[in-house]
Design a protein around this motif. Structure first.
Motif, PDB file in Angstrom:
ATOM      1  N   ASP A  29       0.850  -1.182   0.000  1.00  8.15           N
ATOM      2  CA  ASP A  29       0.000   0.000   0.000  1.00  8.15           C
ATOM      3  C   ASP A  29       0.892   1.240   0.000  1.00  8.15           C
ATOM      4  O   ASP A  29       1.725   1.405   0.892  1.00  8.15           O
ATOM      5  N   ARG A  31       0.304   4.139   0.833  1.00 12.15           N
ATOM      6  CA  ARG A  31       0.083   5.022   1.986  1.00 12.15           C
ATOM      7  C   ARG A  31       0.979   4.657   3.156  1.00 12.15           C
ATOM      8  O   ARG A  31       1.252   5.490   4.017  1.00 12.15           O
ATOM      9  N   GLN A  60       0.053  14.363   8.359  1.00  5.72           N
ATOM     10  CA  GLN A  60      -0.690  13.812   7.226  1.00  5.72           C
ATOM     11  C   GLN A  60      -0.116  12.460   6.809  1.00  5.72           C
ATOM     12  O   GLN A  60      -0.855  11.514   6.549  1.00  5.72           O
ATOM     13  N   GLU A  61       1.206  12.344   6.769  1.00  4.63           N
ATOM     14  CA  GLU A  61       1.841  11.068   6.428  1.00  4.63           C
ATOM     15  C   GLU A  61       1.507  10.012   7.475  1.00  4.63           C
ATOM     16  O   GLU A  61       1.282   8.851   7.141  1.00  4.63           O
ATOM     17  N   ASP A  64      -2.068   8.937   6.863  1.00  3.47           N
ATOM     18  CA  ASP A  64      -2.137   8.078   5.682  1.00  3.47           C
ATOM     19  C   ASP A  64      -1.606   6.675   5.990  1.00  3.47           C
ATOM     20  O   ASP A  64      -2.181   5.674   5.560  1.00  3.47           O
ATOM     21  N   THR A  65      -0.513   6.613   6.740  1.00  4.06           N
ATOM     22  CA  THR A  65       0.047   5.314   7.123  1.00  4.06           C
ATOM     23  C   THR A  65      -0.941   4.533   7.979  1.00  4.06           C
ATOM     24  O   THR A  65      -1.132   3.331   7.778  1.00  4.06           O
ATOM     25  N   LYS A  67      -4.183   4.737   7.929  1.00  2.00           N
ATOM     26  CA  LYS A  67      -5.242   4.253   7.033  1.00  2.00           C
ATOM     27  C   LYS A  67      -4.769   3.052   6.228  1.00  2.00           C
ATOM     28  O   LYS A  67      -5.516   2.088   6.040  1.00  2.00           O
ATOM     29  N   GLY A  68      -3.538   3.104   5.743  1.00  2.15           N
ATOM     30  CA  GLY A  68      -2.984   1.980   4.993  1.00  2.15           C
ATOM     31  C   GLY A  68      -2.864   0.727   5.837  1.00  2.15           C
ATOM     32  O   GLY A  68      -3.171  -0.380   5.384  1.00  2.15           O
TER      33      GLY A  68
END
Length: 119
Positions: A29, A31, A60-61, A64-65, A67-68
């Motif tokens: 992924d 993300r 934000q990173e 995103d991580t 969520k991944g």
């Protein structure tokens, strides 16, 4: 001689299994950034595993991580169960480990004090 309880041993095995997944690049992924698995806490009945990870990057990173990782939970659970011989597949939860960032902050503050004091 140190004695470890079964949940601690299983946690260490899960940590190694997930670390292996990451090093082999099996979590594809985009993300999911570069993360380090810092620990795994397993419930006494071995049905829940909370995986702690750390990473460098922006908020934000980090989001995103997270969520991944949430999207990859089923895959990770299957892989962990195949590697770690357990009767019941533990439910996996990912949590960001704040302690690494806090440790860096404390270290930075201590260096500033040393520089001001002339140590």
């Amino acid at each position: 001689m140190t004695t470890h309880s079964r949940p601690e041993r299983v946690g260490q095995e899960i940590q190694a299994a997930i670390g292996d997944l990451l090093t082999r690049g099996m979590l594809r992924d985009p993300r999911i950034g570069y993360i380090t698995i810092t620990g795994v806490k397993v419930s006494p009945d071995l049905r829940v595993a909370r995986v702690f990870y750390s990473m460098m990057g922006t908020e934000q990173e980090r989001a995103d991580t997270q969520k991944g990782l949430e999207a990859a939970k089923g895959f990770v659970r299957r892989e962990v169960t195949s590697v770690v011989n357990l009767r019941v597949s533990p439910e996996i939860f990912f949590s960001f480990d704040e302690s690494v960032g806090e440790g860096d902050k404390i270290d930075r503050l201590l260096r500033e004090v040393r520089n001001k004091e002339g140590w």
